[in-house]
Design an enzyme around this catalytic site. Structure first.
Site, PDB file in Angstrom:
ATOM      1  N   THR A  13      28.742  51.963  77.458  1.00 42.52           N
ATOM      2  CA  THR A  13      28.587  52.218  78.884  1.00 42.52           C
ATOM      3  C   THR A  13      28.678  53.720  79.181  1.00 42.52           C
ATOM      4  O   THR A  13      29.094  54.514  78.335  1.00 42.52           O
ATOM      5  CB  THR A  13      29.691  51.500  79.670  1.00 42.52           C
ATOM      6  OG1 THR A  13      30.964  52.042  79.266  1.00 42.52           O
ATOM      7  CG2 THR A  13      29.669  49.991  79.406  1.00 42.52           C
ATOM      8  N   GLU A  44      25.077  49.243  74.185  1.00 42.03           N
ATOM      9  CA  GLU A  44      25.258  50.334  73.217  1.00 42.03           C
ATOM     10  C   GLU A  44      26.153  51.444  73.773  1.00 42.03           C
ATOM     11  O   GLU A  44      25.968  52.620  73.493  1.00 42.03           O
ATOM     12  CB  GLU A  44      23.915  50.935  72.767  1.00 42.03           C
ATOM     13  CG  GLU A  44      22.776  49.972  72.557  1.00 42.03           C
ATOM     14  CD  GLU A  44      23.035  48.938  71.464  1.00 42.03           C
ATOM     15  OE1 GLU A  44      24.165  48.882  70.948  1.00 42.03           O
ATOM     16  OE2 GLU A  44      22.125  48.177  71.148  1.00 42.03           O
TER      17      GLU A  44
END
Length: 386
Positions: free
Chosen positions: A367, A365
């Site tokens: 980095t 979701e």
């Protein structure tokens, strides 16, 4: 309900209804997850048998309204996520993939027929969903996806590959995002459709009590009504990703809190040089510094949750929470392992398991680097992604 970490009476900021939900999920985690998680993790097993229990608690699509969903607030969803991740990140991820990604995509972008067909089943735990966006060569840059859906008469035919797709091998329906001649579109793909193959990725050093898969799509033929009609372009999947990222803000702090509590309890009992570890200044400094970050992380999560419930939460604010709380949580889990010494590398204790899981939570979701650039763009007005 108060735990040792709560130095600021955080729970006094919650409503009675929020505290009751928190208590019910915490009780479920203490009774069902914590006694079994070491075995599930070691054996790399996702316990499908707990799905009906999660459904009974209203945890599946709990922040969605109608269609059999619980319709709880964003704060309540966050509190539940924190309690689940105190058990294990992989089990909180199940709720996220099911509710914030797959169900959210249908709820936000589906037709009434699609919503009525899938959402009640999914809320009841009778059907599991997955969300196919990431590809082997398209992670942080989903605009470079190669999966393509072409029209063939009234049908759609999809070819391509997806990677790191949670729950795909046990899902009944997959939300697949694909390029088309009209931009990126979403499709509902029953997983028994010919040409759809999901293969669990093994072995893993992280998220072992969870399922992530490779998906192959080979001439997958779908009827026209498989298309999600109410979205076009990457905005559709990004809206779902923001739901999942919001849950991570809370979940990461749940993992940190559990690791910290284990370290506190251990340090009070473990004797070194005829004195408990907790009695040494170096240990107390570690515990204090970690407790401060946990308190700040939960305050940030609550503030963002209140904004979300008020309809005022901005995407860059989600990046603030995801970046900060994941970064702090993984450092806390590692520091807690150090307090446990050699015993901390066993599955008798949770900190290193949490740290390993958080390596994945920190990556998926968005980095650290991606969320840093989101915030850099917000601050400077200059996008630096390319």
């Amino acid at each position: 309900m108060s735990l040792d970490y709560d130095l600021i009476s955080f729970e006094s900021l919650l409503t009675e209804e929020e505290r009751l939900l928190q208590k019910s999920v915490r009780s479920f985690v203490d009774a069902t997850i914590k006694p079994n998680i070491a075995g599930w993790y070691e054996d790399a097993v996702f316990p499908l048998e707990i799905v009906p229990e999660m459904a009974k608690l209203g945890l599946l699509g709990m922040h969605l309204k109608g269609y059999g969903c619980a319709g709880r607030s964003a704060v309540e969803y966050g509190l539940a996520g924190a309690e689940l991740e105190a058990g294990d990140s992989g089990l909180r991820t199940f709720v996220s993939v099911q509710g914030s990604l797959a169900m959210s995509a249908i709820h936000k972008h589906g037709s009434e027929e699609q919503k009525n067909e899938w959402l009640p089943q999914m809320a009841a735990g009778e059907a599991i969903g997955c969300f196919g966006l990431t590809e082997p060569t398209a992670g942080s840059d989903p605009s470079s996806m190669k999966t393509f859906a072409r029209r063939d008469g009234d049908d759609w035919v999809i070819n391509g590959a997806k990677r790191w797709i949670g729950l795909a091998s046990v899902a009944k329906v997959a939300v697949i995002w694909a390029q088309t001649d009209d931009g990126v579109r979403g499709f509902l793909v029953p997983t028994d459709t010919p040409g759809f193959t999901a293969t669990p990725i093994e072995p893993k050093l992280s998220m072992r009590a969870s399922i992530q898969c490779d998906i192959e799509l080979t001439d997958v033929r779908l009827p026209a009504n498989a298309l999600l009609p109410n979205t076009k372009g990457l905005r559709g999947p990004f809206e779902c990703l923001n739901e999942a990222r919001y849950g991570i803000i809370w979940g990461a702090m749940g993992a940190a809190r559990d690791a910290w509590q284990v370290a506190v309890d251990y340090s009070k009992e473990r004797l070194q040089f005829d004195k408990p570890l907790a009695g040494y200044q170096l240990t107390q400094e570690k515990l204090v510094n970690m407790a401060l970050e946990i308190n700040k992380g939960f305050l940030l999560a609550l503030h963002l949750g209140r904004l979300k419930d008020a309809g005022q939460l901005q995407p860059h604010q989600i990046s603030v929470g995801k970046l900060n709380n994941c970064r702090e949580a993984i450092e806390i889990a590692r520091e807690c392992r150090s307090i446990l010494g050699g015993n901390g590398i066993t599955l008798d204790y949770s900190p290193l398991r949490h740290a390993n899981n958080l390596e994945s939570v920190r990556t998926y979701e968005g980095t650290d680097e991606v969320h840093t650039l989101v915030l850099g763009n917000k601050i400077t007005g200059i996008p630096a992604f390319r």
